[in-house]
Design a protein around this motif. Structure first.
Motif, PDB file in Angstrom:
ATOM      1  N   ARG A  62     124.478  10.333 -61.390  1.00  9.28           N
ATOM      2  CA  ARG A  62     123.110   9.176 -61.235  1.00  9.28           C
ATOM      3  C   ARG A  62     123.051   9.770 -63.066  1.00  9.28           C
ATOM      4  O   ARG A  62     122.692   8.370 -63.418  1.00  9.28           O
ATOM      5  CB  ARG A  62     122.078  10.402 -61.121  1.00  9.28           C
ATOM      6  N   LEU A  63     124.028  10.789 -64.326  1.00 10.73           N
ATOM      7  CA  LEU A  63     123.170  10.597 -65.196  1.00 10.73           C
ATOM      8  C   LEU A  63     123.755   9.682 -65.939  1.00 10.73           C
ATOM      9  O   LEU A  63     124.198   9.380 -67.513  1.00 10.73           O
ATOM     10  CB  LEU A  63     123.337  12.019 -65.779  1.00 10.73           C
ATOM     11  N   SER A  64     126.166   9.576 -65.449  1.00  4.85           N
ATOM     12  CA  SER A  64     126.342   8.560 -66.425  1.00  4.85           C
ATOM     13  C   SER A  64     126.457   7.323 -66.677  1.00  4.85           C
ATOM     14  O   SER A  64     126.035   6.432 -66.101  1.00  4.85           O
ATOM     15  CB  SER A  64     127.785   8.996 -65.172  1.00  4.85           C
ATOM     16  N   ASP A  65     127.335   7.046 -67.753  1.00  5.41           N
ATOM     17  CA  ASP A  65     126.780   5.562 -67.798  1.00  5.41           C
ATOM     18  C   ASP A  65     128.513   4.632 -68.721  1.00  5.41           C
ATOM     19  O   ASP A  65     128.590   5.912 -70.082  1.00  5.41           O
ATOM     20  CB  ASP A  65     125.739   5.731 -68.606  1.00  5.41           C
ATOM     21  N   PRO A  66     129.171   4.337 -68.629  1.00  4.49           N
ATOM     22  CA  PRO A  66     129.865   4.455 -69.005  1.00  4.49           C
ATOM     23  C   PRO A  66     130.056   3.634 -70.395  1.00  4.49           C
ATOM     24  O   PRO A  66     131.052   3.155 -70.827  1.00  4.49           O
ATOM     25  CB  PRO A  66     131.743   3.181 -68.040  1.00  4.49           C
ATOM     26  N   ARG A  67     128.855   3.408 -70.438  1.00  4.56           N
ATOM     27  CA  ARG A  67     128.461   2.635 -71.926  1.00  4.56           C
ATOM     28  C   ARG A  67     129.043   3.880 -73.011  1.00  4.56           C
ATOM     29  O   ARG A  67     128.670   2.277 -74.215  1.00  4.56           O
ATOM     30  CB  ARG A  67     127.438   1.427 -72.079  1.00  4.56           C
ATOM     31  N   ALA A  68     128.139   4.350 -73.078  1.00  5.03           N
ATOM     32  CA  ALA A  68     128.338   5.333 -74.226  1.00  5.03           C
ATOM     33  C   ALA A  68     130.106   5.560 -74.750  1.00  5.03           C
ATOM     34  O   ALA A  68     130.755   5.164 -73.613  1.00  5.03           O
ATOM     35  CB  ALA A  68     128.494   7.553 -73.052  1.00  5.03           C
ATOM     36  N   GLU A  69     130.048   5.247 -75.908  1.00  7.38           N
ATOM     37  CA  GLU A  69     131.132   5.527 -76.778  1.00  7.38           C
ATOM     38  C   GLU A  69     131.400   6.697 -77.357  1.00  7.38           C
ATOM     39  O   GLU A  69     132.760   6.749 -77.877  1.00  7.38           O
ATOM     40  CB  GLU A  69     130.735   4.380 -78.094  1.00  7.38           C
ATOM     41  N   SER A  70     131.209   7.692 -77.426  1.00  8.76           N
ATOM     42  CA  SER A  70     131.863   8.970 -77.537  1.00  8.76           C
ATOM     43  C   SER A  70     131.107  10.056 -76.345  1.00  8.76           C
ATOM     44  O   SER A  70     130.027  10.192 -76.183  1.00  8.76           O
ATOM     45  CB  SER A  70     131.095   9.678 -78.901  1.00  8.76           C
ATOM     46  N   PRO A  71     131.868  11.595 -76.295  1.00  3.03           N
ATOM     47  CA  PRO A  71     131.201  12.680 -76.235  1.00  3.03           C
ATOM     48  C   PRO A  71     129.682  12.951 -76.086  1.00  3.03           C
ATOM     49  O   PRO A  71     128.960  13.848 -75.738  1.00  3.03           O
ATOM     50  CB  PRO A  71     132.767  13.582 -75.912  1.00  3.03           C
ATOM     51  N   PRO A  72     129.614  12.921 -77.661  1.00  7.07           N
ATOM     52  CA  PRO A  72     128.274  13.840 -78.504  1.00  7.07           C
ATOM     53  C   PRO A  72     127.268  13.105 -77.589  1.00  7.07           C
ATOM     54  O   PRO A  72     126.167  13.402 -77.701  1.00  7.07           O
ATOM     55  CB  PRO A  72     128.798  14.150 -79.899  1.00  7.07           C
ATOM     56  N   GLU A  73     127.503  11.632 -77.835  1.00  9.96           N
ATOM     57  CA  GLU A  73     126.321  10.702 -77.281  1.00  9.96           C
ATOM     58  C   GLU A  73     125.745  10.562 -76.312  1.00  9.96           C
ATOM     59  O   GLU A  73     124.769  10.801 -75.756  1.00  9.96           O
ATOM     60  CB  GLU A  73     126.974   8.986 -77.743  1.00  9.96           C
ATOM     61  N   SER A  74     127.103  11.325 -75.191  1.00 17.62           N
ATOM     62  CA  SER A  74     126.822  11.747 -74.108  1.00 17.62           C
ATOM     63  C   SER A  74     126.425  12.976 -73.765  1.00 17.62           C
ATOM     64  O   SER A  74     124.567  12.928 -72.865  1.00 17.62           O
ATOM     65  CB  SER A  74     128.256  11.699 -72.675  1.00 17.62           C
ATOM     66  N   GLU A  75     126.362  13.913 -74.082  1.00 19.16           N
ATOM     67  CA  GLU A  75     125.956  14.638 -74.507  1.00 19.16           C
ATOM     68  C   GLU A  75     124.888  15.190 -74.845  1.00 19.16           C
ATOM     69  O   GLU A  75     123.861  15.414 -74.775  1.00 19.16           O
ATOM     70  CB  GLU A  75     126.054  16.038 -75.348  1.00 19.16           C
ATOM     71  N   VAL A  76     123.503  14.145 -75.689  1.00 23.78           N
ATOM     72  CA  VAL A  76     122.907  14.003 -76.097  1.00 23.78           C
ATOM     73  C   VAL A  76     121.655  13.475 -74.964  1.00 23.78           C
ATOM     74  O   VAL A  76     120.932  14.119 -74.969  1.00 23.78           O
ATOM     75  CB  VAL A  76     122.302  13.364 -77.240  1.00 23.78           C
ATOM     76  N   ARG A  77     122.540  11.943 -73.900  1.00 20.32           N
ATOM     77  CA  ARG A  77     122.039  11.600 -73.237  1.00 20.32           C
ATOM     78  C   ARG A  77     121.338  12.721 -72.169  1.00 20.32           C
ATOM     79  O   ARG A  77     120.759  13.016 -71.542  1.00 20.32           O
ATOM     80  CB  ARG A  77     122.494  10.713 -72.963  1.00 20.32           C
ATOM     81  N   VAL A  78     122.353  13.791 -72.045  1.00 19.61           N
ATOM     82  CA  VAL A  78     121.880  14.531 -70.692  1.00 19.61           C
ATOM     83  C   VAL A  78     120.809  15.567 -71.380  1.00 19.61           C
ATOM     84  O   VAL A  78     120.050  16.450 -71.143  1.00 19.61           O
ATOM     85  CB  VAL A  78     123.458  15.349 -70.818  1.00 19.61           C
ATOM     86  N   VAL A  79     120.946  16.331 -72.949  1.00 17.51           N
ATOM     87  CA  VAL A  79     120.197  17.002 -73.055  1.00 17.51           C
ATOM     88  C   VAL A  79     118.347  16.407 -73.054  1.00 17.51           C
ATOM     89  O   VAL A  79     117.413  16.908 -72.673  1.00 17.51           O
ATOM     90  CB  VAL A  79     119.964  17.542 -74.537  1.00 17.51           C
ATOM     91  N   LEU A  80     118.291  15.106 -73.466  1.00 14.31           N
ATOM     92  CA  LEU A  80     117.166  14.128 -73.121  1.00 14.31           C
ATOM     93  C   LEU A  80     116.761  14.216 -71.915  1.00 14.31           C
ATOM     94  O   LEU A  80     115.517  14.398 -71.675  1.00 14.31           O
ATOM     95  CB  LEU A  80     117.608  12.895 -74.202  1.00 14.31           C
ATOM     96  N   ALA A  81     117.701  13.691 -71.071  1.00 17.35           N
ATOM     97  CA  ALA A  81     117.604  13.996 -69.976  1.00 17.35           C
ATOM     98  C   ALA A  81     116.667  15.200 -69.073  1.00 17.35           C
ATOM     99  O   ALA A  81     116.138  15.177 -68.286  1.00 17.35           O
ATOM    100  CB  ALA A  81     119.116  13.180 -68.659  1.00 17.35           C
ATOM    101  N   ALA A  82     117.080  16.057 -69.926  1.00 17.87           N
ATOM    102  CA  ALA A  82     117.061  17.591 -69.038  1.00 17.87           C
ATOM    103  C   ALA A  82     115.415  17.656 -69.688  1.00 17.87           C
ATOM    104  O   ALA A  82     114.815  18.598 -68.772  1.00 17.87           O
ATOM    105  CB  ALA A  82     117.751  18.610 -69.416  1.00 17.87           C
ATOM    106  N   GLY A  83     115.267  17.157 -70.617  1.00 15.56           N
ATOM    107  CA  GLY A  83     113.828  17.981 -71.000  1.00 15.56           C
ATOM    108  C   GLY A  83     112.599  15.672 -71.062  1.00 15.56           C
ATOM    109  O   GLY A  83     111.754  15.805 -71.716  1.00 15.56           O
ATOM    110  N   GLY A  84     113.363  15.576 -69.763  1.00 13.96           N
ATOM    111  CA  GLY A  84     112.326  13.969 -69.149  1.00 13.96           C
ATOM    112  C   GLY A  84     111.924  12.847 -69.678  1.00 13.96           C
ATOM    113  O   GLY A  84     111.950  11.998 -69.733  1.00 13.96           O
ATOM    114  N   ILE A  85     113.205  12.776 -70.865  1.00 14.79           N
ATOM    115  CA  ILE A  85     113.786  11.374 -71.521  1.00 14.79           C
ATOM    116  C   ILE A  85     114.545  10.492 -71.166  1.00 14.79           C
ATOM    117  O   ILE A  85     116.007  10.994 -71.281  1.00 14.79           O
ATOM    118  CB  ILE A  85     114.076  11.755 -73.208  1.00 14.79           C
ATOM    119  N   ALA A  86     114.074   9.158 -71.361  1.00 16.26           N
ATOM    120  CA  ALA A  86     115.835   8.634 -70.295  1.00 16.26           C
ATOM    121  C   ALA A  86     115.642   7.845 -71.597  1.00 16.26           C
ATOM    122  O   ALA A  86     114.610   7.156 -72.170  1.00 16.26           O
ATOM    123  CB  ALA A  86     115.129   7.748 -69.213  1.00 16.26           C
ATOM    124  N   ALA A  87     117.251   8.056 -72.082  1.00 16.39           N
ATOM    125  CA  ALA A  87     118.068   6.774 -73.339  1.00 16.39           C
ATOM    126  C   ALA A  87     118.820   5.936 -72.655  1.00 16.39           C
ATOM    127  O   ALA A  87     119.673   6.471 -71.654  1.00 16.39           O
ATOM    128  CB  ALA A  87     118.031   8.236 -74.222  1.00 16.39           C
TER     129      ALA A  87
END
Length: 319
Positions: A191-216
């Motif tokens: 559910r959190l995955s998105d193939p538009r992500a261009e680097s692993p760190p960007e994906s990690e940041v997105r997971v961190v934000l989702a855990a904090g209630g923020i959709a990016a």
């Protein structure tokens, strides 16, 4: 003087016991510098580059025919390099199969259907949809917290989906039609995955934000009021016009810093605010990243530091 052993007649990967029986090498030569051991009784010539794919082929020499190469190993063999050369080779075997433990080979016992794999080097290799599932099932539910595991699994899945042009429409039947141990976490990762992500760190940041209630949203494009393209953002919260960008080491060159400043100023002129996340922030300041974005959402625009005892915090800045 003893003549050095010439290993050029040997395959690039071989079983030591088989080569000895065939008279291709002796026990003392197996201990010499002309060959290199990959696993117990599996060797390569010393002049051969050790890649993860080579080690997978070596592991296949030890595994039963029912074994299936999967996870990061299968992805790497398929051309998506998620495994480093010396990472464990990942396999699954049927639940009743006894194989291992072998140092350097990670084996899971679980159900795998014949149609989920195909023949490969004497064993089998998972097909793409099964590989995607195992990229997440490989994360043991017993280890660390769920956010940490998602920060490992989601970047892998993002890269794999991107490279293979897979979407959740392709993968939903695989993730929701099984009961494997760890499947709940795997579904959360999908559910959190998105193939538009261009680097692993960007994906990690997105997971961190989702855990904090923020959709990016990854790779948000910004246009001027006149409709002219201005910038593409690593991550964006369109509703609040907050951009979250990961600045890795490649951003530290004068040329890249100048480019980033100009691009961000253009986006700021259209009302966007920036939260800049560094590698140190991503490792050490989960809470600070989330707090910085929430502050930006509330309209904070001046440079500030999120408190973090003894360390420099996440930067939220006008640049």
């Amino acid at each position: 003087m003893t003549k050095p052993f010439d290993s050029s007649h040997l395959p690039d990967v071989f079983r030591g016991s088989v080569a000895r029986k065939a008279g291709l090498i002796t026990a003392s030569q197996l201990r010499g510098s002309s060959v290199r051991r990959l696993f117990q009784d599996v060797y390569t010539r010393a002049d051969t580059e050790v890649t993860h794919e080579l080690r997978c082929r070596g592991a296949a020499l030890l595994a039963p025919p029912e074994a299936v190469l999967t996870g990061r190993s299968a992805a790497t063999v398929q051309g998506v390099e998620l495994a480093k050369p010396l990472d464990p080779v990942e396999m699954v075997v049927p639940e009743k199969q006894r194989f291992g433990p072998i140092v350097g080979i990670k084996v899971r016992r679980t159900e795998i259907k014949p149609e989920e794999s195909r023949p490969w080097n004497g064993i089998r290799i998972a097909r793409k949809t099964r590989t995607a599932v195992d990229l997440l099932l490989r994360l043991s539910p017993r280890k660390s917290g769920w956010v940490r595991r998602l920060r490992i699994g989601v970047p892998d899945l993002d890269q794999y989906m991107r490279a293979n042009r897979l979407s959740d429409l392709h993968l939903n039947p695989e993730f929701y039609g099984r009961r494997n141990r760890g499947i709940r976490l795997a579904r959360n990762a999908l559910r959190l995955s998105d193939p538009r992500a261009e680097s692993p760190p960007e994906s990690e940041v997105r997971v961190v934000l989702a855990a904090g209630g923020i959709a990016a949203i990854p790779q948000v494009e910004v246009f001027s009021r006149e409709g002219h393209f201005i910038a593409r953002l690593d991550l964006g919260d369109k509703e609040h016009k907050v951009a979250i960008e990961y600045d890795g080491q490649w951003h530290n060159t004068p040329k890249q810093r100048a480019y980033d400043r100009k691009r961000r100023r253009r986006a700021e002129a259209e009302g966007w605010r920036f939260v800049i996340v560094t590698a140190e922030d991503l490792v050490n300041d989960f809470k600070g990243i989330v707090e910085a974005v929430w502050r930006a959402r509330r309209g904070a625009v001046s440079p500030l530091t999120v408190p973090r005892p003894g360390q420099e915090g996440v930067r939220m800045a006008r640049v």
